[in-house]
Design a protein around this motif. Structure first.
Motif, mmCIF file in Angstrom:
data_model
loop_
_atom_site.group_PDB
_atom_site.id
_atom_site.type_symbol
_atom_site.label_atom_id
_atom_site.label_comp_id
_atom_site.label_asym_id
_atom_site.label_seq_id
_atom_site.Cartn_x
_atom_site.Cartn_y
_atom_site.Cartn_z
ATOM 1 N N GLU A 178 0.868 -1.194 0.000
ATOM 2 C CA GLU A 178 0.000 0.000 0.000
ATOM 3 C C GLU A 178 0.898 1.234 0.000
ATOM 4 O O GLU A 178 1.807 1.330 0.804
ATOM 5 N N ASP A 179 0.632 2.160 -0.934
ATOM 6 C CA ASP A 179 1.521 3.312 -1.029
ATOM 7 C C ASP A 179 1.081 4.467 -0.146
ATOM 8 O O ASP A 179 1.891 5.342 0.184
ATOM 9 N N ASP A 228 -2.944 -3.295 -2.517
ATOM 10 C CA ASP A 228 -3.576 -2.104 -3.075
ATOM 11 C C ASP A 228 -3.498 -2.226 -4.600
ATOM 12 O O ASP A 228 -2.628 -2.927 -5.127
ATOM 13 N N LYS A 256 -12.050 0.248 -0.437
ATOM 14 C CA LYS A 256 -11.532 1.208 0.529
ATOM 15 C C LYS A 256 -12.509 2.362 0.680
ATOM 16 O O LYS A 256 -13.201 2.697 -0.264
ATOM 17 N N GLN A 288 -3.797 0.668 -7.015
ATOM 18 C CA GLN A 288 -3.010 1.771 -7.584
ATOM 19 C C GLN A 288 -1.806 2.086 -6.710
ATOM 20 O O GLN A 288 -1.943 2.569 -5.583
ATOM 21 N N MET A 289 -0.638 1.782 -7.263
ATOM 22 C CA MET A 289 0.603 2.058 -6.532
ATOM 23 C C MET A 289 1.648 2.501 -7.533
ATOM 24 O O MET A 289 1.615 2.090 -8.694
#
Ligand code: MN
Length: 319
Positions: free
Chosen positions: A197-198, A243, A294, A245-246
């Protein structure tokens, strides 16, 4: 698969098909389980009026190296315990498989506890098909453990291991009885998750939720780091939370690469902010096992993980 396939036809006796195939070595690692060690060679008496239901238990126990013996007549239990003592092969544990909801009826327990036998203090596990939760006085009544029927293999073995281990000092008496809830909490503490997770805020949130539930967590910032950490020691992890989108490498790509490398069993759970239709399909198509949207919610995270980890015997036993 670089293999061959051929058939042999035996006149009047049918056809035999053969094939060869080149396959990747399974990535499934055997996680050594302490439970088997504690159960091995232990003499376990199963008291059950129905021999078909005790047969399931017998199979589970025998496969784990224990020495199960069944008794279909509860009235013979003292005799059985006594005889085993006389033969210098005393039982180490007794399972009272009492069928349907007679958990309030502890006559058999009393009988054993008050008997003039060396094994009258033997660990007793009550195994019953009932929605009842153990009562506060069950321990005083002489019951050491309780499982609702049918319990999963891993839960049964863990419970037995714990009861057999309970003879250690300071672990006995006053403690509450061992139940599937005790075991579930213990199992959680053996589980290590990898979170990719970014977003720092999301990292913190996930960390708080997961560690509170008893899980151990390693956190990385993108898909590439996830692959590196996971493939360096795949046996360490029980599931990956990913996640989508990273930066550097997104979650879908990372998942595809992990699957392509042959790691087919590790549950990969997507976490995505895009609650868009079709997202779920994209995730599953990439090889993900499940999907959480999320911001992540405590109850949903718990239930997805429990579904993937604690209700799956195979993952935790490595078989
Ligand atoms: Mn992100």
């Amino acid at each position: 698969m670089n293999g061959k396939i051929w058939a042999e036809n035996n006149q009047g006796r049918g056809t035999t098909f053969h094939f060869t195939a080149v396959m990747k070595r399974s990535t499934r690692k055997h996680v050594p389980s302490q439970t088997t060690e504690e159960i091995a060679d232990k003499r376990i008496l199963i008291v059950d009026k129905s021999s078909s239901s005790s047969q399931i238990l017998v199979n589970i126990l025998a496969k784990s190296g224990a020495l199960p013996v069944t008794e279909n007549d509860p009235a013979s239990i003292l005799e059985k315990l006594k005889k085993a003592e006389e033969e210098q092969k005393p039982f180490d544990l007794c399972i009272l498989d009492i069928g349907v909801s007679h958990t309030h009826d502890f006559d058999l327990v009393k009988l054993i506890r008050q008997a003039d036998l060396a094994t009258s203090k033997i660990p007793l596990l009550l195994y019953a098909a009932t929605g009842e939760r153990p009562g506060v006085n069950w321990r005083e009544q002489g019951i050491d453990g309780f499982l609702a029927k049918p319990a999963r293999r891993q839960v049964i073995l863990r419970t037995l291991a714990k009861l057999l281990d309970g003879k250690k000092p300071d672990d006995q008496d006053k403690k509450s009885i061992v139940t599937q809830y005790t075991i579930r909490e213990e199992l959680k503490q053996t589980i290590r998750l990898l979170l990719a997770e970014d977003n720092k805020v999301n990292q913190k949130l996930a960390n708080a939720i997961l560690t509170k539930a008893g899980y151990t967590l390693d956190i990385v910032n993108n898909g590439r780091e996830a692959i590196n950490l996971f493939t360096a020691s795949p046996e360490k992890y029980h599931a990956i939370l990913m996640d989508i989108q990273m930066p550097e490498m997104d979650g879908l790509t990372a998942t595809r690469k992990i699957r392509q490398a042959g790691y087919c069993d590790i549950p990969i759970i997507a976490m995505t902010a895009n609650a868009m239709k079709g997202d779920r399909e994209l995730c599953l198509e990439a090889g993900m096992s499940d999907y959480i949207s999320k911001p992540i919610k405590r109850e949903i995270v718990y239930s997805v993980l429990e579904k993937r980890l604690l209700q799956n015997d195979e993952i935790l036993t490595g078989e």
